[in-house]
Design a protein around this motif. Structure first.
Motif, PDB file in Angstrom:
ATOM      1  N   LEU A  22       4.097  14.687   3.459  1.00  0.00           N
ATOM      2  CA  LEU A  22       3.926  15.616   2.333  1.00  0.00           C
ATOM      3  C   LEU A  22       2.768  16.545   2.652  1.00  0.00           C
ATOM      4  CD1 LEU A  22       4.416  13.611  -0.998  1.00  0.00           C
ATOM      5  CD2 LEU A  22       5.921  15.301   0.042  1.00  0.00           C
ATOM      6  N   ASN A  23       3.064  17.826   2.774  1.00  0.00           N
ATOM      7  CA  ASN A  23       2.073  18.826   3.175  1.00  0.00           C
ATOM      8  C   ASN A  23       1.386  19.402   1.949  1.00  0.00           C
ATOM      9  OD1 ASN A  23       0.680  21.024   4.320  1.00  0.00           O
ATOM     10  ND2 ASN A  23       2.233  21.214   5.928  1.00  0.00           N
ATOM     11  N   SER A  24       0.061  19.550   2.044  1.00  0.00           N
ATOM     12  CA  SER A  24      -0.697  20.116   0.925  1.00  0.00           C
ATOM     13  C   SER A  24      -0.331  21.559   0.656  1.00  0.00           C
ATOM     14  CB  SER A  24      -2.207  20.015   1.206  1.00  0.00           C
ATOM     15  OG  SER A  24      -2.603  18.659   1.295  1.00  0.00           O
ATOM     16  N   SER A  25       0.195  22.238   1.646  1.00  0.00           N
ATOM     17  CA  SER A  25       0.624  23.623   1.436  1.00  0.00           C
ATOM     18  C   SER A  25       1.966  23.705   0.711  1.00  0.00           C
ATOM     19  CB  SER A  25       0.726  24.349   2.780  1.00  0.00           C
ATOM     20  OG  SER A  25       1.700  23.724   3.604  1.00  0.00           O
ATOM     21  N   GLN A  26       2.623  22.550   0.607  1.00  0.00           N
ATOM     22  CA  GLN A  26       3.904  22.510  -0.095  1.00  0.00           C
ATOM     23  C   GLN A  26       3.676  22.247  -1.575  1.00  0.00           C
ATOM     24  OE1 GLN A  26       6.409  19.366   1.290  1.00  0.00           O
ATOM     25  NE2 GLN A  26       8.121  19.848  -0.082  1.00  0.00           N
ATOM     26  N   MET A  27       4.305  23.039  -2.448  1.00  0.00           N
ATOM     27  CA  MET A  27       4.148  22.864  -3.884  1.00  0.00           C
ATOM     28  C   MET A  27       5.014  21.708  -4.362  1.00  0.00           C
ATOM     29  SD  MET A  27       4.763  25.574  -7.022  1.00  0.00           S
ATOM     30  CE  MET A  27       3.450  26.639  -6.433  1.00  0.00           C
ATOM     31  N   GLY A  28       4.438  20.852  -5.187  1.00  0.00           N
ATOM     32  CA  GLY A  28       5.169  19.723  -5.716  1.00  0.00           C
ATOM     33  C   GLY A  28       6.089  20.109  -6.869  1.00  0.00           C
ATOM     34  N   ILE A  29       6.752  19.119  -7.412  1.00  0.00           N
ATOM     35  CA  ILE A  29       7.721  19.351  -8.492  1.00  0.00           C
ATOM     36  C   ILE A  29       7.036  19.913  -9.725  1.00  0.00           C
ATOM     37  CG2 ILE A  29       9.466  18.270  -9.956  1.00  0.00           C
ATOM     38  CD1 ILE A  29      10.156  18.393  -6.984  1.00  0.00           C
ATOM     39  N   TYR A  30       5.808  19.490  -9.958  1.00  0.00           N
ATOM     40  CA  TYR A  30       5.106  19.901 -11.184  1.00  0.00           C
ATOM     41  C   TYR A  30       4.099  21.020 -10.939  1.00  0.00           C
ATOM     42  CZ  TYR A  30       7.141  15.471 -12.625  1.00  0.00           C
ATOM     43  OH  TYR A  30       8.019  14.443 -12.895  1.00  0.00           O
ATOM     44  N   TYR A  73       9.695  11.318  -8.405  1.00  0.00           N
ATOM     45  CA  TYR A  73       8.961  10.630  -7.345  1.00  0.00           C
ATOM     46  C   TYR A  73       9.090   9.103  -7.430  1.00  0.00           C
ATOM     47  CZ  TYR A  73       6.504  15.091  -6.592  1.00  0.00           C
ATOM     48  OH  TYR A  73       6.200  16.392  -6.332  1.00  0.00           O
ATOM     49  N   GLY A  74       9.777   8.597  -8.422  1.00  0.00           N
ATOM     50  CA  GLY A  74       9.851   7.148  -8.596  1.00  0.00           C
ATOM     51  C   GLY A  74       8.621   6.567  -9.271  1.00  0.00           C
ATOM     52  N   GLY A  75       7.866   7.404  -9.979  1.00  0.00           N
ATOM     53  CA  GLY A  75       6.639   6.941 -10.616  1.00  0.00           C
ATOM     54  C   GLY A  75       6.872   5.891 -11.681  1.00  0.00           C
ATOM     55  N   ALA A 112       1.799  19.088  -3.098  1.00  0.00           N
ATOM     56  CA  ALA A 112       2.700  17.932  -3.118  1.00  0.00           C
ATOM     57  C   ALA A 112       1.985  16.583  -3.133  1.00  0.00           C
ATOM     58  CB  ALA A 112       3.664  18.028  -1.944  1.00  0.00           C
ATOM     59  N   PRO A 113       0.988  16.331  -2.266  1.00  0.00           N
ATOM     60  CA  PRO A 113       0.316  15.016  -2.334  1.00  0.00           C
ATOM     61  C   PRO A 113      -0.371  14.773  -3.679  1.00  0.00           C
ATOM     62  CG  PRO A 113      -0.171  16.124  -0.263  1.00  0.00           C
ATOM     63  CD  PRO A 113       0.483  17.136  -1.152  1.00  0.00           C
ATOM     64  N   ARG A 114      -1.000  15.804  -4.204  1.00  0.00           N
ATOM     65  CA  ARG A 114      -1.669  15.663  -5.498  1.00  0.00           C
ATOM     66  C   ARG A 114      -0.644  15.485  -6.613  1.00  0.00           C
ATOM     67  NH1 ARG A 114      -5.475  20.312  -8.278  1.00  0.00           N
ATOM     68  NH2 ARG A 114      -5.969  19.171 -10.194  1.00  0.00           N
ATOM     69  N   ASP A 115       0.476  16.185  -6.496  1.00  0.00           N
ATOM     70  CA  ASP A 115       1.557  16.044  -7.473  1.00  0.00           C
ATOM     71  C   ASP A 115       2.072  14.600  -7.494  1.00  0.00           C
ATOM     72  OD1 ASP A 115       2.596  17.963  -9.263  1.00  0.00           O
ATOM     73  OD2 ASP A 115       4.551  17.849  -8.304  1.00  0.00           O
ATOM     74  N   PHE A 116       2.226  14.026  -6.311  1.00  0.00           N
ATOM     75  CA  PHE A 116       2.682  12.645  -6.175  1.00  0.00           C
ATOM     76  C   PHE A 116       1.720  11.688  -6.893  1.00  0.00           C
ATOM     77  CE2 PHE A 116       2.332   8.613  -3.973  1.00  0.00           C
ATOM     78  CZ  PHE A 116       3.642   8.198  -3.794  1.00  0.00           C
ATOM     79  N   THR A 117       0.432  11.837  -6.620  1.00  0.00           N
ATOM     80  CA  THR A 117      -0.575  10.955  -7.219  1.00  0.00           C
ATOM     81  C   THR A 117      -0.658  11.143  -8.723  1.00  0.00           C
ATOM     82  OG1 THR A 117      -1.847  11.058  -5.162  1.00  0.00           O
ATOM     83  CG2 THR A 117      -2.998  10.286  -7.136  1.00  0.00           C
ATOM     84  N   THR A 118      -0.577  12.386  -9.184  1.00  0.00           N
ATOM     85  CA  THR A 118      -0.647  12.658 -10.623  1.00  0.00           C
ATOM     86  C   THR A 118       0.536  12.038 -11.359  1.00  0.00           C
ATOM     87  OG1 THR A 118      -1.797  14.739 -10.210  1.00  0.00           O
ATOM     88  CG2 THR A 118      -0.774  14.475 -12.364  1.00  0.00           C
ATOM     89  N   ARG A 128       0.821  -1.209   0.000  1.00  0.00           N
ATOM     90  CA  ARG A 128       0.000   0.000   0.000  1.00  0.00           C
ATOM     91  C   ARG A 128       0.848   1.249   0.000  1.00  0.00           C
ATOM     92  NH1 ARG A 128      -3.202   2.570   4.129  1.00  0.00           N
ATOM     93  NH2 ARG A 128      -2.364   1.088   5.657  1.00  0.00           N
ATOM     94  N   ARG A 129       2.032   1.171   0.573  1.00  0.00           N
ATOM     95  CA  ARG A 129       2.899   2.349   0.658  1.00  0.00           C
ATOM     96  C   ARG A 129       3.378   2.812  -0.718  1.00  0.00           C
ATOM     97  NH1 ARG A 129       8.313   0.136   3.740  1.00  0.00           N
ATOM     98  NH2 ARG A 129       9.151   2.203   3.214  1.00  0.00           N
ATOM     99  N   LEU A 130       3.313   1.913  -1.722  1.00  0.00           N
ATOM    100  CA  LEU A 130       3.781   2.267  -3.063  1.00  0.00           C
ATOM    101  C   LEU A 130       2.978   3.418  -3.647  1.00  0.00           C
ATOM    102  CD1 LEU A 130       5.629   1.494  -5.530  1.00  0.00           C
ATOM    103  CD2 LEU A 130       3.719   0.090  -6.311  1.00  0.00           C
ATOM    104  N   GLN A 131       1.664   3.404  -3.440  1.00  0.00           N
ATOM    105  CA  GLN A 131       0.807   4.409  -4.061  1.00  0.00           C
ATOM    106  C   GLN A 131       0.230   5.417  -3.075  1.00  0.00           C
ATOM    107  OE1 GLN A 131      -2.174   2.029  -5.944  1.00  0.00           O
ATOM    108  NE2 GLN A 131      -2.933   1.170  -4.030  1.00  0.00           N
ATOM    109  N   THR A 132       0.598   5.304  -1.810  1.00  0.00           N
ATOM    110  CA  THR A 132       0.097   6.226  -0.795  1.00  0.00           C
ATOM    111  C   THR A 132       1.059   7.395  -0.631  1.00  0.00           C
ATOM    112  OG1 THR A 132      -0.930   4.392   0.396  1.00  0.00           O
ATOM    113  CG2 THR A 132      -0.616   6.460   1.601  1.00  0.00           C
ATOM    114  N   PRO A 133       0.590   8.617  -0.790  1.00  0.00           N
ATOM    115  CA  PRO A 133       1.484   9.763  -0.567  1.00  0.00           C
ATOM    116  C   PRO A 133       2.007   9.742   0.866  1.00  0.00           C
ATOM    117  CG  PRO A 133      -0.523  10.461  -1.677  1.00  0.00           C
ATOM    118  CD  PRO A 133      -0.751   9.038  -1.241  1.00  0.00           C
TER     119      PRO A 133
END
Length: 832
Positions: free
Chosen positions: A708-716, A760-762, A720-726, A699-704
């Motif tokens: 990872l804080n939502s107030s933190q901007m991701g790479i894209y 992110y290792g996607g 950050a959590p949404r960036d990870f999932t995307t 489960r940890r493979l696909q769980t942010p």
């Protein structure tokens, strides 16, 4: 103007004399029209076929045409003006075909040339050398006609249309004024010419019945093809007469007009018309010359017309008004289309500039040389940053295994590492875990030293691996289960997913952990234990060449679930426990350290002393000795320690030894950072990485990650959590739709994979269901996302792609580089 005297008949009557005058006037009018046609363009060879057909038709209509013309031979004419030259009688007998009605057309057509100054010179030589001149003119006009044929056809149609109208008026006038007594003679000299022109028109209609209709607008757009910019009227008229001369055998043409005033008047009209037409040609010629001056002059007369046409096109491109290039009625391109579309010239220029720039860069790197084989002592096993003998020789000390660490050349090598002699395609997984081709890694020293411990053996053309090791002679799988039984909380493949195996040997431990859904980063130096990491990689097991020496290992802090050492020969207790403190940095809070070594289960004096020192050190680190268990089958024992999950123990220590690291000491800094004999505190903030254990695999493979804080901007650019999932969803789609089917990868042959820019290792996560493992690389100049990769149950390493990677040649089956080289190019330019 003098009369042409017949060859066999004498004109004695006044009525015949008057008829001849009338006939000649009519002929002059006809010649004027024909001259307009021939002065504007060189009639293509196929047009003359129509003229021939018209001449044959005229022969059938007129019974007296042949005899009348056959008895006439032109006499020398007087000079009518300064611009005209007189025609003279040609000596000798005319050829037989000169008396035929077909040839009379040519005679009438030649009368038009009396208005110009060009015909005298050519007609003096054409009679005796007709065949030779015809061949030369065909050669001279062959290339010219190819480039101007379409334009000439359009011009001829224009002239024919005007001439047809004029001829109709002349025939109407002729029908009302001709005396009956002179009709026969006029048929021979005058009436033939309109019919010839009618034949020309018919021939054109038959030969070009698929041409488009030319309007007045398109006629103005027609490019008028001329010869050289300095071509005179004489050369133009010579060109206009070429097709007729070639088809008529260069016969003498036309009779002279009796009345000088009438002929001069008609010729004056012809000269005026000729000047008007030539004036248009001169305008176009001037335009061509101006365009030609912008380019280099042609060195060949035959190529001049083509180059002038190209220069005209280039000039029109620059002005935004390029013509169609075919000389037909295609509309001109608008200025808007020029802005919307790039021209081939612009595209080619940009491409050449780009290639030149890249070529210069490559030449600077390559120093102008082609790829060559590396000339290193290591030979087929050359690793530039580990085999830099020059740098190693300059080391002041080797006490902390500095000579096994990375020492990259200042100038990165640009050579190719050769293949071992007899190299074969690697054996596929999982068979490769048990055997590899001997010639792929032709080293036997380790088999001689460790063969009795079931590390590796030589079996024919194979090197075989019984799956044993120093601490698990009877197989790694039994040893793995022994550890699980010793501590249930290890939970292979659930709680424990990512481990570090220090001093891995040939990596049999990590190779069999795949069966428990665990991935191991196997680590060993390039030392006297010849090619142990190379054996591991050839067996398709993850491994890197590194040593616990004087610098931090290239991994983040608090990322490994478990660290394993089975007789790894690392002096953990020396130097105040500095090397064990490095393990403490990389071990996740609450993680385990498995130490399977002789001090754990043997009572030799040296082992007892090491055990005492090790016990004191682990206690000062607040590591809890969870269990010591013995494996009766293998005759070994293992001690399992656990790192604390809080700072409570650190605060209760009586002695601050080893000391805590300063608050500004970044535990994640790991690229060429020297080791320090200090401990980093355990994170206590619930939103800080390391304060909690990750969720169980898979489960940890696909769980942010929880931190990872939502107030933190991701790479894209997303939270950050949404960036990870995307990113994960993106790579699942790309791998399933593209990588699996559309780019020709034979995944059955792929086992060792490297993602050279992992983020992110996607990409690795999307390959989860395949029998592959992925080394995720995070560039040191990129955002530090490697802890996220470990948090989701994958592994990776820091690296600078301006240096060579710490692995043996031929280690990986697939290298994946997404937007890597563009980033490196930008960095290179910035640093330059």
């Amino acid at each position: 103007m003098a009369f042409g005297r017949g060859r066999g008949n004498k004109r004695t009557s006044t009525s015949s004399y008057a008829s001849t005058i009338t006939m000649v006037i009519f002929v002059a009018l006809c010649v004027f029209g024909v001259w307009m046609l021939s002065s504007n363009s060189v009639i293509p060879p196929q047009i003359t076929q129509g003229s021939t057909r018209a001449a044959v038709a005229e022969t059938e209509r007129s019974d007296v045409s042949a005899s009348s013309n056959g008895n006439d031979e032109p006499e020398p004419t007087k000079q009518e003006s300064d611009e005209q030259q007189a025609f003279e009688d040609n000596p000798g007998k005319l050829p037989d075909d000169a008396v035929k009605s077909e040839d009379e057309q040519r005679k009438s057509a030649k009368e038009k040339s009396e208005t110009t100054s060009s015909k005298t010179q050519t007609q003096e030589t054409q009679q005796n050398n007709d065949d030779k001149i015809s061949e030369e003119k065909e050669k001279d006009n062959g290339k010219e006609n190819q480039t101007v044929q379409e334009s000439e056809e359009g011009q001829m149609k224009k002239v024919v249309k005007e001439f047809e109208k004029e001829q109709k008026q002349q025939r109407d006038e002729d029908a009302g004024t001709q005396p009956k007594g002179t009709q026969g003679q006029e048929q021979g000299q005058g009436k033939e010419q309109p019919d010839v022109e009618q034949g020309n028109k018919q021939g054109q209609e038959q030969d070009s019945n698929t041409d488009v209709t030319f309007t007045d607008a398109t006629k103005q757009e027609q490019p008028m093809e001329t010869g050289q910019g300095e071509t005179s009227e004489t050369s133009k008229n010579e060109e206009n007469g070429q097709p007729e001369e070639q088809n008529s055998g260069n016969e003498e043409t036309g009779q002279q007009n009796e009345e000088k005033t009438t002929a001069s008047e008609e010729n004056g009209k012809g000269e005026k018309s000729m000047k008007d037409e030539n004036g248009q040609q001169e305008e176009h010629t001037t335009a061509e010359e101006e365009s030609g001056n912008k380019e280099e002059e042609s060195t060949s007369k035959d190529e001049n017309m083509e180059q002038q046409e190209e220069r005209k096109d280039e000039k029109k491109h620059e002005q935004g008004s390029e013509a169609s290039g075919f000389g037909s009625g295609i509309p001109k391109e608008s200025a808007e289309s020029q802005k919307s579309w790039k021209s081939q010239a612009t595209e080619s220029k940009d491409e050449k500039q780009r290639q030149t720039s890249e070529s210069n860069t490559v030449e600077r790197i390559m120093d102008g040389n082609a790829w060559v084989l590396c000339n290193a002592t290591a030979g087929t096993d050359y690793i530039p940053c580990l085999d830099n003998e020059e740098a190693i020789m300059k080391l002041r000390s080797r006490r902390h295994f500095e000579h096994r660490e990375r020492h990259c050349p200042e100038d990165p090598p640009t050579c190719l590492v050769p293949l071992p002699e007899g190299y074969k395609e690697a054996i596929k997984w999982p068979e490769s875990r048990d055997k590899i081709w001997y010639h792929n890694v032709p080293h036997t020293k380790l088999a001689e030293v460790k063969g009795h411990q079931n590390w590796v053996k030589v079996t024919g053309e194979f090197l075989t691996f019984p799956g044993g090791g120093t601490q698990f002679i009877h197989g790694a799988l039994h040893y793995i289960d022994f550890l699980q039984q010793s501590l249930k909380n290890i939970a292979w493949g659930k709680r424990t997913r990512v481990i570090l195996d220090v001093g891995c040997g040939v990596a049999s431990f990590g190779g069999f952990l795949f069966e428990r859904d665990v991935i191991a980063m196997s680590l060993a130096p390039k030392d006297e234990h010849e090619a142990q990491v190379q054996f591991a990689l050839e067996r398709k097991i993850p491994a890197i060449s590194a040593v616990m020496g004087s610098k931090r290992l290239p991994f983040p802090s608090r990322v490994f679930d478990l660290i394993h050492c089975a007789r790894c020969r690392v002096p953990w207790h020396n130097e105040g426990g500095m090397l064990l403190l490095e393990l403490n940095r990389m071990l996740r809070p609450g993680g385990y350290f498995v130490w399977s070594a002789t001090p754990v289960y043997q009572k030799l004096e040296e082992d007892v002393q090491i055990w005492k020192e090790m016990s004191a050190l682990t206690k000062s680190l607040c590591w809890e000795l969870v269990t010591i268990n013995k494996d009766k089958l293998n005759g070994i024992g293992a001690a399992i320690y656990q790192k604390p999950a809080t700072n409570e123990c650190y605060e209760k220590r009586k002695h601050n030894k080893p000391p805590l690291c300063k608050n500004n000491d970044d535990a994640n800094a790991a690229w060429y950072v020297p080791l320090q004999a200090c401990m980093h505190k355990v994170p206590t903030n619930v939103v800080e990485r390391g304060s909690k254990w990750p969720v169980n695999w898979p489960r940890r493979l696909q769980t942010p990650p929880y931190w990872l804080n939502s107030s933190q901007m991701g790479i894209y650019g997303k939270p950050a959590p949404r960036d990870f999932t995307t990113d994960y969803e993106h790579w699942k789609h790309v791998v399933s739709k593209v990588y699996m089917n559309e780019i020709g990868i034979s995944w059955s042959n792929v086992r060792n994979v490297m993602d050279m820019r992992a983020v992110y290792g996607g990409f690795a996560a999307a390959l989860k269901d395949l029998q592959v493992w992925v080394m995720n690389v995070v560039n040191i100049n990129s955002p530090d996302t490697l802890p996220i990769i470990y948090e989701r149950g994958l592994f990776g390493i820091y690296h600078d792609w301006c240096e060579s990677f710490s692995t043996y040649p031929r280690s990986y089956d697939l290298l994946h580089a997404d937007h890597l080289f563009s980033k490196l190019r930008t960095r290179y330019k910035r640093n330059s």
